[in-house]
Scaffold this active site. Structure first.
Site, PDB file in Angstrom:
ATOM      1  N   SER A 125      39.052 -12.894  -6.421  1.00 39.92           N
ATOM      2  CA  SER A 125      40.195 -12.398  -5.639  1.00 39.92           C
ATOM      3  C   SER A 125      41.148 -12.812  -6.234  1.00 39.92           C
ATOM      4  O   SER A 125      41.287 -14.081  -6.604  1.00 39.92           O
ATOM      5  CB  SER A 125      39.734 -12.696  -4.187  1.00 39.92           C
ATOM      6  OG  SER A 125      40.911 -12.337  -3.463  1.00 39.92           O
ATOM      7  N   TYR A 149      38.679 -19.454   2.661  1.00 40.50           N
ATOM      8  CA  TYR A 149      38.216 -18.271   1.922  1.00 40.50           C
ATOM      9  C   TYR A 149      38.583 -18.476   0.625  1.00 40.50           C
ATOM     10  O   TYR A 149      37.825 -18.304  -0.333  1.00 40.50           O
ATOM     11  CB  TYR A 149      38.577 -16.873   2.742  1.00 40.50           C
ATOM     12  CG  TYR A 149      38.187 -15.858   1.676  1.00 40.50           C
ATOM     13  CD1 TYR A 149      36.925 -15.561   1.367  1.00 40.50           C
ATOM     14  CD2 TYR A 149      39.223 -15.151   1.025  1.00 40.50           C
ATOM     15  CE1 TYR A 149      36.763 -14.366   0.704  1.00 40.50           C
ATOM     16  CE2 TYR A 149      39.251 -14.047   0.328  1.00 40.50           C
ATOM     17  CZ  TYR A 149      37.935 -13.799  -0.097  1.00 40.50           C
ATOM     18  OH  TYR A 149      37.509 -12.762  -0.951  1.00 40.50           O
ATOM     19  N   LYS A 153      36.504 -19.206  -3.245  1.00 39.02           N
ATOM     20  CA  LYS A 153      36.780 -18.562  -4.431  1.00 39.02           C
ATOM     21  C   LYS A 153      37.159 -19.352  -5.591  1.00 39.02           C
ATOM     22  O   LYS A 153      36.535 -19.272  -6.515  1.00 39.02           O
ATOM     23  CB  LYS A 153      37.670 -17.287  -4.355  1.00 39.02           C
ATOM     24  CG  LYS A 153      36.994 -16.161  -3.232  1.00 39.02           C
ATOM     25  CD  LYS A 153      35.830 -15.403  -3.718  1.00 39.02           C
ATOM     26  CE  LYS A 153      35.130 -14.614  -2.842  1.00 39.02           C
ATOM     27  NZ  LYS A 153      33.964 -13.941  -3.267  1.00 39.02           N
TER      28      LYS A 153
HETATM   29  P1  NAD Z   1      31.483  -6.790   2.266  1.00 40.56           P
HETATM   30  O1  NAD Z   1      31.369  -7.702   3.497  1.00 40.56           O
HETATM   31  O2  NAD Z   1      31.663  -5.289   2.741  1.00 40.56           O
HETATM   32  O3  NAD Z   1      30.149  -7.002   1.373  1.00 40.56           O
HETATM   33  C1  NAD Z   1      29.507  -8.271   1.208  1.00 40.56           C
HETATM   34  C2  NAD Z   1      28.134  -8.068   1.598  1.00 40.56           C
HETATM   35  O4  NAD Z   1      27.406  -9.364   1.397  1.00 40.56           O
HETATM   36  C3  NAD Z   1      27.967  -7.481   2.982  1.00 40.56           C
HETATM   37  O5  NAD Z   1      26.916  -6.399   2.895  1.00 40.56           O
HETATM   38  C4  NAD Z   1      27.131  -8.709   3.719  1.00 40.56           C
HETATM   39  O6  NAD Z   1      26.211  -8.229   4.578  1.00 40.56           O
HETATM   40  C5  NAD Z   1      26.541  -9.535   2.452  1.00 40.56           C
HETATM   41  N1  NAD Z   1      26.350 -10.848   2.691  1.00 40.56           N
HETATM   42  C6  NAD Z   1      27.204 -11.747   3.140  1.00 40.56           C
HETATM   43  N2  NAD Z   1      26.840 -12.912   2.959  1.00 40.56           N
HETATM   44  C7  NAD Z   1      25.628 -12.906   2.606  1.00 40.56           C
HETATM   45  C8  NAD Z   1      24.457 -13.865   2.174  1.00 40.56           C
HETATM   46  N3  NAD Z   1      24.430 -14.984   2.273  1.00 40.56           N
HETATM   47  N4  NAD Z   1      23.280 -13.361   1.888  1.00 40.56           N
HETATM   48  C9  NAD Z   1      23.156 -12.207   1.547  1.00 40.56           C
HETATM   49  N5  NAD Z   1      23.927 -11.091   1.740  1.00 40.56           N
HETATM   50  C10 NAD Z   1      24.962 -11.662   2.191  1.00 40.56           C
HETATM   51  O7  NAD Z   1      32.609  -7.308   1.260  1.00 40.56           O
HETATM   52  P2  NAD Z   1      33.236  -6.406   0.188  1.00 40.56           P
HETATM   53  O8  NAD Z   1      34.567  -6.059   0.753  1.00 40.56           O
HETATM   54  O9  NAD Z   1      32.192  -5.581  -0.426  1.00 40.56           O
HETATM   55  O10 NAD Z   1      33.561  -7.941  -0.749  1.00 40.56           O
HETATM   56  C11 NAD Z   1      32.412  -8.142  -1.711  1.00 40.56           C
HETATM   57  C12 NAD Z   1      32.690  -9.328  -2.375  1.00 40.56           C
HETATM   58  O11 NAD Z   1      34.005  -9.435  -3.065  1.00 40.56           O
HETATM   59  C13 NAD Z   1      32.977 -10.583  -1.520  1.00 40.56           C
HETATM   60  O12 NAD Z   1      32.636 -11.703  -2.371  1.00 40.56           O
HETATM   61  C14 NAD Z   1      34.506 -10.631  -1.382  1.00 40.56           C
HETATM   62  O13 NAD Z   1      34.898 -12.165  -1.091  1.00 40.56           O
HETATM   63  C15 NAD Z   1      34.919 -10.230  -2.705  1.00 40.56           C
HETATM   64  N6  NAD Z   1      36.453  -9.770  -2.614  1.00 40.56           N
HETATM   65  C16 NAD Z   1      36.603  -8.756  -1.653  1.00 40.56           C
HETATM   66  C17 NAD Z   1      37.900  -8.248  -1.554  1.00 40.56           C
HETATM   67  C18 NAD Z   1      38.514  -7.044  -0.372  1.00 40.56           C
HETATM   68  O14 NAD Z   1      39.161  -6.871  -0.028  1.00 40.56           O
HETATM   69  N7  NAD Z   1      37.336  -6.403   0.040  1.00 40.56           N
HETATM   70  C19 NAD Z   1      38.892  -8.622  -2.217  1.00 40.56           C
HETATM   71  C20 NAD Z   1      38.512  -9.591  -3.151  1.00 40.56           C
HETATM   72  C21 NAD Z   1      37.352 -10.079  -3.293  1.00 40.56           C
HETATM   73  C1  UD1 Z   2      44.289 -10.010   2.276  1.00 44.46           C
HETATM   74  C2  UD1 Z   2      43.880 -11.257   2.133  1.00 44.46           C
HETATM   75  C3  UD1 Z   2      43.458 -11.986   0.795  1.00 44.46           C
HETATM   76  C4  UD1 Z   2      42.327 -10.852   0.156  1.00 44.46           C
HETATM   77  C5  UD1 Z   2      43.096  -9.491   0.279  1.00 44.46           C
HETATM   78  C6  UD1 Z   2      42.327  -8.512  -0.306  1.00 44.46           C
HETATM   79  C7  UD1 Z   2      45.047 -12.568   3.895  1.00 44.46           C
HETATM   80  C8  UD1 Z   2      46.084 -13.525   4.219  1.00 44.46           C
HETATM   81  N1  UD1 Z   2      44.872 -12.370   2.403  1.00 44.46           N
HETATM   82  O1  UD1 Z   2      45.735  -9.958   1.475  1.00 44.46           O
HETATM   83  O2  UD1 Z   2      43.080 -13.196   0.749  1.00 44.46           O
HETATM   84  O3  UD1 Z   2      42.277 -11.350  -1.222  1.00 44.46           O
HETATM   85  O4  UD1 Z   2      43.380  -9.271   1.665  1.00 44.46           O
HETATM   86  O5  UD1 Z   2      41.291  -8.144   0.768  1.00 44.46           O
HETATM   87  O6  UD1 Z   2      44.482 -11.891   4.919  1.00 44.46           O
HETATM   88  N2  UD1 Z   2      49.814  -5.617   6.874  1.00 44.46           N
HETATM   89  C9  UD1 Z   2      50.396  -5.376   7.835  1.00 44.46           C
HETATM   90  N3  UD1 Z   2      49.946  -4.944   9.015  1.00 44.46           N
HETATM   91  C10 UD1 Z   2      48.649  -5.108   9.205  1.00 44.46           C
HETATM   92  C11 UD1 Z   2      47.851  -5.639   8.218  1.00 44.46           C
HETATM   93  C12 UD1 Z   2      48.298  -5.900   6.958  1.00 44.46           C
HETATM   94  O7  UD1 Z   2      51.969  -5.064   7.920  1.00 44.46           O
HETATM   95  O8  UD1 Z   2      47.975  -4.968  10.336  1.00 44.46           O
HETATM   96  C13 UD1 Z   2      50.782  -5.929   5.702  1.00 44.46           C
HETATM   97  C14 UD1 Z   2      50.584  -7.250   5.341  1.00 44.46           C
HETATM   98  O9  UD1 Z   2      51.649  -8.169   5.785  1.00 44.46           O
HETATM   99  C15 UD1 Z   2      50.549  -7.293   3.625  1.00 44.46           C
HETATM  100  C16 UD1 Z   2      50.039  -5.771   3.332  1.00 44.46           C
HETATM  101  O10 UD1 Z   2      50.128  -5.139   4.695  1.00 44.46           O
HETATM  102  O11 UD1 Z   2      51.958  -7.176   3.143  1.00 44.46           O
HETATM  103  C17 UD1 Z   2      48.633  -6.200   2.889  1.00 44.46           C
HETATM  104  O12 UD1 Z   2      47.887  -7.030   3.660  1.00 44.46           O
HETATM  105  P1  UD1 Z   2      46.029  -7.127   3.614  1.00 44.46           P
HETATM  106  O13 UD1 Z   2      45.525  -5.735   3.556  1.00 44.46           O
HETATM  107  O14 UD1 Z   2      45.592  -7.907   4.808  1.00 44.46           O
HETATM  108  O15 UD1 Z   2      45.937  -7.775   2.391  1.00 44.46           O
HETATM  109  P2  UD1 Z   2      46.642  -9.088   1.657  1.00 44.46           P
HETATM  110  O16 UD1 Z   2      47.583  -9.660   2.491  1.00 44.46           O
HETATM  111  O17 UD1 Z   2      47.102  -8.752   0.277  1.00 44.46           O
END
Ligand code: NAD
Ligand code: UD1
Length: 336
Positions: A125, A149, A153
């Site tokens: 991430s 979190y 990572k």
């Molecule tokens: P998500 O929660 O939708 O998907 C994660 C999946 O993993 C879920 O289906 C959950 O049930 C499963 N899971 C969790 N722990 C598990 C375990 N121990 N064993 C088996 N299954 C398990 O999340 P996502 O948004 O699809 O994210 C996927 C990955 O990408 C995560 O590792 C997350 O940290 C990373 N990531 C997500 C974002 C984002 O904003 N969505 C940003 C950066 C990184």
């Molecule tokens: C969040 C996570 C980050 C993760 C990323 C992608 C935090 C502190 N960080 O980042 O670790 O990698 O999501 O999943 O949560 N905002 C509002 N009102 C809201 C929600 C968000 O104003 O109700 C604003 C925030 O201040 C920010 C932007 O929208 O400026 C995006 O926020 P968000 O979607 O939570 O993502 P990140 O902060 O980038």
């Protein structure tokens, strides 16, 4: 044909990646414990891919289950999405985050090694850039973490780097995602946050659907064009395609690769509100609140490395991201 093991494959990014993998001619086997997803995602995946996808419901920390999966399937490598991802929650239950995210990675790596399968793509991430304000963020920007979190990572990145140093037969791609939004064009799969969404676009969608009265904009006194925070939003299908490209890249370049997956474009909170209103034809009322603790002003990627080395281009723009996000959300909330 050998299959790619997709951990967390029923979740938001995992499910979209499964679709892209089948479109590119790969086959998958999924493990997911449903901690943040629902089993009906599997039916939707089968519908979209027209394939009878094998899915094991269980925990990725369960080495016996992983051994069974490797025994019952020919696996060529893994894409490791499984993990917990809510920043706020990670500060209240840090041990669960360390246990789940790091525990599942170690169990997976151990069982992969036992089976001599040494290819993994890992979901990292942009959070590993910590509070760096050196935008655009390059893969070489210094790393840090500000919450449990983020530390999971960062630690996993170090674990993978140490593993590669100890045995360079491993092929590892670390993908640093920026802000994934949107949903598959079909409207069948998308993000289904449990409880109150923390992230901007899922929250906006609930405001548009009338579930919440207004958006709380966290601060309008940042040094940005309209004072609100700027982020690099990327369509989840573009992000998913980045995993297919990473697998192909590992075919060509055997080693440890690190890529930012973002668009390189920053949008403010108010830009996103405007784009969502246009896409949904719904009003998104908002009120300005104080800054959210831990937030930074601006965060967007330098996506050059992923483009030059593996041809990654996130082509879907903000309007398409919002249209696709809303198509999925409105099916959930409104068309009942
Ligand atoms: P998500 O929660 O939708 O998907 C994660 C999946 O993993 C879920 O289906 C959950 O049930 C499963 N899971 C969790 N722990 C598990 C375990 N121990 N064993 C088996 N299954 C398990 O999340 P996502 O948004 O699809 O994210 C996927 C990955 O990408 C995560 O590792 C997350 O940290 C990373 N990531 C997500 C974002 C984002 O904003 N969505 C940003 C950066 C990184
Ligand atoms: C969040 C996570 C980050 C993760 C990323 C992608 C935090 C502190 N960080 O980042 O670790 O990698 O999501 O999943 O949560 N905002 C509002 N009102 C809201 C929600 C968000 O104003 O109700 C604003 C925030 O201040 C920010 C932007 O929208 O400026 C995006 O926020 P968000 O979607 O939570 O993502 P990140 O902060 O980038």
């Amino acid at each position: 044909m050998k299959k790619i093991l997709v951990t967390g494959g029923l979740g938001y990014i995992g499910s979209h990646t499964v679709v892209e993998l089948y479109e590119a001619g790969y086959e998958t086997v999924i493990i997911d414990n449903l901690v943040n997803s629902r089993i009906d995602a599997l039916d939707k995946l089968k519908e979209l891919t027209k394939k009878d996808i094998t899915c094991y419901i269980g925990d990725c920390r369960d080495k016996e289950l992983l051994r069974k999966i490797f025994k019952e399937n020919e696996i060529s490598g893994a894409i490791h999405f499984a993990g917990l991802k809510a920043v706020g929650e990670s500060t209240t239950i840090p041990i669960d985050y360390y246990d789940n995210n790091i525990g599942s990675t170690i169990a997976l790596l151990e069982v992969m090694k036992e089976n001599n399968v040494k290819r993994i793509v890992f979901s990292s991430s942009a959070t590993v850039y910590g509070t760096s304000q050196e935008v655009p963020l390059k893969e070489t920007t210094s790393l840090g973490a500000t919450n449990p979190y983020g530390r999971t990572k960062l630690f996993i990145e170090y674990i993978l780097k140490d593993l590669y140093k100890s045995d360079n037969e491993w092929e590892i791609a670390i993908l640093r995602y920026f802000n994934p939004v949107g949903a598959h064009k079909s409207g069948l799969i998308g993000e289904r946050p449990n409880g109150t969404p923390n992230n901007l676009v899922p929250y906006i969608a609930e405001v548009a659907a009338g579930i919440r009265p207004f958006l709380r904009v966290w601060g309008n006194d940042y040094d940005t064009k309209d004072g609100t925070g700027v982020r690099d939003y990327i369509h989840v299908s573009d992000l998913a395609n980045g995993h297919v490209l990473a697998i192909k890249q590992l075919d060509k370049v055997h080693g440890l690769l690190i890529y930012n997956l973002g668009t390189g474009i920053g949008y403010s909170v108010l830009d996103v509100v405007k784009a969502f209103e246009k896409a949904s034809n719904m009003k998104v009322p908002y009120k300005i609140f104080d800054r959210r603790p831990g937030d930074i002003a601006v965060c967007y990627a330098d996506p050059t490395k992923a483009k030059e080395e593996m041809g990654f281009v996130a082509s879907r723009g903000i309007d398409e991201m919002m249209e696709d996000h809303w198509r999925f959300q409105k099916n959930l909330y409104i068309k009942k």
